[in-house]
Scaffold this motif. Structure first.
Motif, short mmCIF file in Angstrom:
data_model
loop_
_atom_site.label_atom_id
_atom_site.label_comp_id
_atom_site.label_asym_id
_atom_site.label_seq_id
_atom_site.Cartn_x
_atom_site.Cartn_y
_atom_site.Cartn_z
N GLU A 231 0.80 -1.22 0.00
CA GLU A 231 0.00 0.00 0.00
C GLU A 231 0.84 1.28 0.00
OE1 GLU A 231 -2.40 0.19 3.45
OE2 GLU A 231 -0.73 -0.01 4.86
N GLU A 232 2.10 1.18 0.43
CA GLU A 232 2.89 2.41 0.57
C GLU A 232 3.17 3.07 -0.78
OE1 GLU A 232 5.82 -1.10 1.03
OE2 GLU A 232 3.80 -0.55 1.68
N LEU A 235 0.29 5.51 -1.57
CA LEU A 235 0.34 6.66 -0.65
C LEU A 235 1.49 7.59 -0.99
CD1 LEU A 235 -0.40 4.80 2.71
CD2 LEU A 235 -1.88 6.47 1.59
N THR A 316 -5.69 10.39 1.70
CA THR A 316 -5.59 9.07 2.31
C THR A 316 -6.81 8.22 2.02
OG1 THR A 316 -4.25 9.99 4.11
CG2 THR A 316 -5.25 7.83 4.48
N CYS A 319 -6.85 6.88 -1.54
CA CYS A 319 -5.95 5.74 -1.70
C CYS A 319 -6.57 4.45 -1.15
CB CYS A 319 -4.61 6.02 -1.01
SG CYS A 319 -3.63 7.33 -1.78
#
Length: 328
Positions: A231-232, A235, A316, A319
């Motif tokens: 997931e990073e 982001l 956020t 995402c």
């Protein structure tokens, strides 16, 4: 009232022309629409028409008042813009407008103020502006220029006549940009028009490699990261959106095109308008139900952005929703 060089928006033109010719031109207008659609250009044309000496053909473009208006030197037309990243008006800027607005015009019958509200004019400044609009000077005309009507207080919206400006047709936009850039082929101009939805400002910026280029880079990185197991990546790609509302708006537009391209590829088509074939191809491998859930998210978050949602939280949340839609 005439609008040389300003394409599309026939209903808006007709409404304002009728008001002008009938002596009912409003003292306060809100002109809103996406960046690059010509809001400032339109406001300047209206201001030029109001100070033009040939009222039967305003703006005539040749009288001394029109010449000064086009040059930005007419004493009765003032353009007021904020500062900082959002370019939003401050209380101090509105106070200066208020102090100036009650003077008599120097040459024309009216004093015109083009107020560029930026992406987020705060409530104290809006309240001060509201007082000016509620009790306007006899000769004052105010054009509020904003990317969104939703960012303004309901009390302001209820006291202005609001007009939503949209880009012209893609064919009109392609012809207009090619006229400005003779070195550009008509085919390339049409590709740009399709990419930018006919938004001439964005098309020209695309050619110059400005914000549109940055927005494309971010949108492409986000689209590629949607299917990443980690997931990073998503982001990190979306991080620049937290502090730039205009960039966020542009990236959402780009993402919508990439998601659309992925759906077209999934259905067996070939047309790719978003300019990111690798990202579209990767997304097209998603199960149909998950893929079809992506395009509506771009529009949903554009609407949330117009309602002045907190930028960091919105980034956020976007995402998270993108990864959920993609089954990650």
């Amino acid at each position: 009232m005439e609008f040389p060089g300003f394409l599309g928006n026939q209903e808006v033109k007709a409404a304002l022309s009728a008001a002008y010719e009938g002596g009912r031109f409003p003292h306060a207008l809100l002109l809103w629409g996406e960046a690059g659609c010509g809001k400032r250009t339109f406001a300047r044309l209206l201001a030029q028409a109001l100070v033009c000496r040939d009222q039967a053909h305003a703006p005539c473009g040749v009288c001394p008042s029109c010449v000064r208006a086009k040059a930005g030197t007419h004493p009765d037309i003032r353009v007021v813009e904020g500062s900082g990243a959002t370019r939003s008006l401050t209380v101090e800027a509105v106070a200066q407008v208020t102090a100036d607005a009650y003077r008599m015009p120097e040459e024309a019958d009216v004093s015109v103020y083009i107020l560029l509200l930026g992406s987020r004019t705060l409530e104290p400044a809006q309240n001060k502006l509201l007082k000016l609009i509620e009790e306007p000077p006899e000769h004052g005309v105010f054009f509020l220029v904003s990317p969104s009507a939703e960012q303004l207080l309901p009390t302001i919206r209820s006291r202005v006549q609001a007009f939503h400006l949209e880009p012209p047709s893609q064919e009109e936009a392609a012809a207009a940009v090619q006229a400005q850039r003779p070195d550009l082929s008509l085919e390339r101009a049409r590709e740009l028009a399709a990419l930018c939805g006919g938004n001439i400002g964005r098309m020209l910026e695309e050619l110059e490699g400005g914000t549109s280029a940055q927005a494309f880079s971010i949108a492409q990185a986000m689209a590629l990261a949607v299917t990443d197991p980690r997931e990073e990546g998503l982001l990190l790609a979306a991080a620049p959106l937290q502090k730039d509302r205009e960039l966020f708006r542009e990236v959402l537009s780009r993402l919508g095109l990439i998601f659309r391209d992925a759906c077209v590829l999934r259905a067996g088509g070939k047309a790719v308008l978003g300019g990111a074939p690798q990202a579209a191809d990767r997304l097209s491998a998603l199960p149909r139900k998950q893929l079809m859930a992506l395009p509506p998210l771009a529009e949903e978050y554009r609407q949330k952005l117009e309602r002045n949602a907190n930028m960091a939280l919105l980034t956020t949340d976007l995402c998270v929703r993108l990864r959920e839609a993609a089954g990650r």
